[in-house]
Scaffold this motif. Sequence first.
Motif, PDB file in Angstrom:
ATOM      1  N   SER A  14       0.872  -1.162   0.000  1.00  0.00           N
ATOM      2  CA  SER A  14       0.000   0.000   0.000  1.00  0.00           C
ATOM      3  C   SER A  14       0.907   1.209   0.000  1.00  0.00           C
ATOM      4  N   SER A  15       1.029   1.819  -1.123  1.00  0.00           N
ATOM      5  CA  SER A  15       1.990   2.910  -1.272  1.00  0.00           C
ATOM      6  C   SER A  15       1.459   3.932  -2.255  1.00  0.00           C
ATOM      7  N   PRO A  16       2.225   5.001  -2.467  1.00  0.00           N
ATOM      8  CA  PRO A  16       1.826   5.982  -3.485  1.00  0.00           C
ATOM      9  C   PRO A  16       1.777   5.353  -4.882  1.00  0.00           C
ATOM     10  N   GLU A  17       2.552   4.286  -5.076  1.00  0.00           N
ATOM     11  CA  GLU A  17       2.509   3.619  -6.369  1.00  0.00           C
ATOM     12  C   GLU A  17       1.137   3.013  -6.626  1.00  0.00           C
ATOM     13  N   LEU A  18       0.450   2.557  -5.566  1.00  0.00           N
ATOM     14  CA  LEU A  18      -0.895   2.011  -5.704  1.00  0.00           C
ATOM     15  C   LEU A  18      -1.843   3.078  -6.222  1.00  0.00           C
ATOM     16  N   VAL A  19      -1.710   4.270  -5.672  1.00  0.00           N
ATOM     17  CA  VAL A  19      -2.554   5.380  -6.124  1.00  0.00           C
ATOM     18  C   VAL A  19      -2.232   5.706  -7.568  1.00  0.00           C
ATOM     19  N   ASP A  20      -0.961   5.743  -7.929  1.00  0.00           N
ATOM     20  CA  ASP A  20      -0.550   6.034  -9.308  1.00  0.00           C
ATOM     21  C   ASP A  20      -1.068   4.947 -10.250  1.00  0.00           C
ATOM     22  N   CYS A  21      -0.988   3.691  -9.846  1.00  0.00           N
ATOM     23  CA  CYS A  21      -1.471   2.582 -10.668  1.00  0.00           C
ATOM     24  C   CYS A  21      -2.986   2.674 -10.842  1.00  0.00           C
ATOM     25  N   ALA A  22      -3.698   2.986  -9.770  1.00  0.00           N
ATOM     26  CA  ALA A  22      -5.151   3.131  -9.856  1.00  0.00           C
ATOM     27  C   ALA A  22      -5.515   4.254 -10.809  1.00  0.00           C
ATOM     28  N   ASP A  23      -4.757   5.329 -10.793  1.00  0.00           N
ATOM     29  CA  ASP A  23      -5.014   6.434 -11.727  1.00  0.00           C
ATOM     30  C   ASP A  23      -4.813   5.986 -13.171  1.00  0.00           C
ATOM     31  N   VAL A  24      -3.762   5.217 -13.388  1.00  0.00           N
ATOM     32  CA  VAL A  24      -3.482   4.724 -14.745  1.00  0.00           C
ATOM     33  C   VAL A  24      -4.613   3.800 -15.193  1.00  0.00           C
ATOM     34  N   VAL A  25      -5.032   2.880 -14.310  1.00  0.00           N
ATOM     35  CA  VAL A  25      -6.111   1.958 -14.646  1.00  0.00           C
ATOM     36  C   VAL A  25      -7.401   2.715 -14.912  1.00  0.00           C
ATOM     37  N   THR A  26      -7.696   3.697 -14.076  1.00  0.00           N
ATOM     38  CA  THR A  26      -8.907   4.500 -14.258  1.00  0.00           C
ATOM     39  C   THR A  26      -8.859   5.249 -15.587  1.00  0.00           C
ATOM     40  N   LYS A  27      -7.702   5.830 -15.884  1.00  0.00           N
ATOM     41  CA  LYS A  27      -7.560   6.556 -17.151  1.00  0.00           C
ATOM     42  C   LYS A  27      -7.742   5.600 -18.335  1.00  0.00           C
ATOM     43  N   CYS A  28      -7.118   4.416 -18.249  1.00  0.00           N
ATOM     44  CA  CYS A  28      -7.266   3.431 -19.329  1.00  0.00           C
ATOM     45  C   CYS A  28      -8.722   2.999 -19.468  1.00  0.00           C
ATOM     46  N   GLU A  31     -10.600   5.695 -21.204  1.00  0.00           N
ATOM     47  CA  GLU A  31     -10.258   5.706 -22.632  1.00  0.00           C
ATOM     48  C   GLU A  31     -10.924   4.539 -23.360  1.00  0.00           C
ATOM     49  N   LEU A  32     -10.944   3.365 -22.713  1.00  0.00           N
ATOM     50  CA  LEU A  32     -11.615   2.213 -23.324  1.00  0.00           C
ATOM     51  C   LEU A  32     -13.112   2.444 -23.458  1.00  0.00           C
ATOM     52  N   LEU A  33     -13.729   3.020 -22.429  1.00  0.00           N
ATOM     53  CA  LEU A  33     -15.156   3.336 -22.509  1.00  0.00           C
ATOM     54  C   LEU A  33     -15.434   4.335 -23.621  1.00  0.00           C
ATOM     55  N   GLN A  34     -14.560   5.348 -23.737  1.00  0.00           N
ATOM     56  CA  GLN A  34     -14.731   6.343 -24.801  1.00  0.00           C
ATOM     57  C   GLN A  34     -14.559   5.686 -26.172  1.00  0.00           C
ATOM     58  N   ALA A  35     -13.560   4.811 -26.287  1.00  0.00           N
ATOM     59  CA  ALA A  35     -13.339   4.117 -27.562  1.00  0.00           C
ATOM     60  C   ALA A  35     -14.545   3.237 -27.896  1.00  0.00           C
ATOM     61  N   ALA A  36     -15.107   2.565 -26.873  1.00  0.00           N
ATOM     62  CA  ALA A  36     -16.288   1.730 -27.105  1.00  0.00           C
ATOM     63  C   ALA A  36     -17.465   2.585 -27.552  1.00  0.00           C
ATOM     64  N   GLU A  37     -17.639   3.727 -26.932  1.00  0.00           N
ATOM     65  CA  GLU A  37     -18.732   4.634 -27.323  1.00  0.00           C
ATOM     66  C   GLU A  37     -18.527   5.137 -28.749  1.00  0.00           C
TER      67      GLU A  37
END
Length: 116
Positions: A14-28, A31-37
Motif C-alpha cells: 500500500s503505497s503511493p505507487e498504488l494510487v498512481d497505478c489506480a489512476d493509470v487503470v482508471t484513465k485506461c 479511454e476504453l469506454l470512450q473508444a467503445a462509445e
Amino acid sequence: MSKSDCCGEAATNSSPELVDCADVVTKCAHELLQAAEDLRKYAKHLQREIDEFEEYERRCIRDTEAHIYAKQREVDSAIAAAEASVQAEIEQSKAELASYLQKAQDVLQAERRAFF
C-alpha cells in the motif's frame, strides 16, 4: 519501476505507487469506454449507410423492373398492332382475290354463253 510493474507491485504494498497505478487503470478504463462509445457511434453510422444503400438498391431494382415491364408492354402492343395490320392485309387480299375470281368466272360464263 515501469508502469506495467506498477499494479503488481502496488497490489502487495500500500503505497503511493498504488494510487498512481489506480489512476493509470482508471484513465485506461475511461479511454476504453470512450473508444467503445466511439465504436458504437460509428457502427450506428455504418448501419444507417447500409440501410440507405439497401433502400437505394431496392429502388433501383423496382425502377428497372418497372422499365422492363413497360418496354415489354410496348413490344407486346407493337406485335399486336403488327399482327392486326397483317391480318387486315390478308383479309383485304382475300377479298380482292375473291373479287378477281368472281370477275373471271363471270367472264368465263359470258364467253360460254356467247360460244354456245
